[in-house]
Design a protein around this motif. Sequence first.
Motif: not given
Length: 164
Positions: A135-141
């Motif tokens: 998850l780390l570094g991800a954005r919505v979408g």
Amino acid sequence: MNKAFTKEDEGPQADRLDDLPQSPHPNYVTPAGLAALQQRLRDRHADLSALPRDNLDAKVPRAMAERDIRFLEGRINRAIVVDPAAQDTKVIAFGACVTVVDEDDVETDWHIVGEDEADPAAHRIAPFSPLARALLGARVGDVVEWAKPGGTVDLEVTAIRYFT
């Protein structure tokens, strides 16, 4: 003197238990996580002070309390406090509460917290866990791949929140 008549288990180390291992990872903590560690330390000091000093029955509980105090002091001394409110709200980082949807359209919230706060059953995960690393570094979408023992699961990030 014959070694058969000596007590090898008595001596300076007999009253001291081996230290608990410290994590090899940096000790990131939220402000609440640091406060919880400090409270645990105060509680163990109180437990220790309540034990009688010259009572053989208290020898093991005293050694356990002293070991726990050393462990907690080490965790606190290594703590790197990260204020979730200071994070970029558009990117998943330490302290984020993340909503994801899996391939079966099941929505789940995960909170990335320090190792001492982690409780996977309560959806609180350490930053070095496989899910947090995905998850780390991800954005919505974004869709991330979570490598689980039973196979890889695709998760779509639908919300990122930070709480103080």
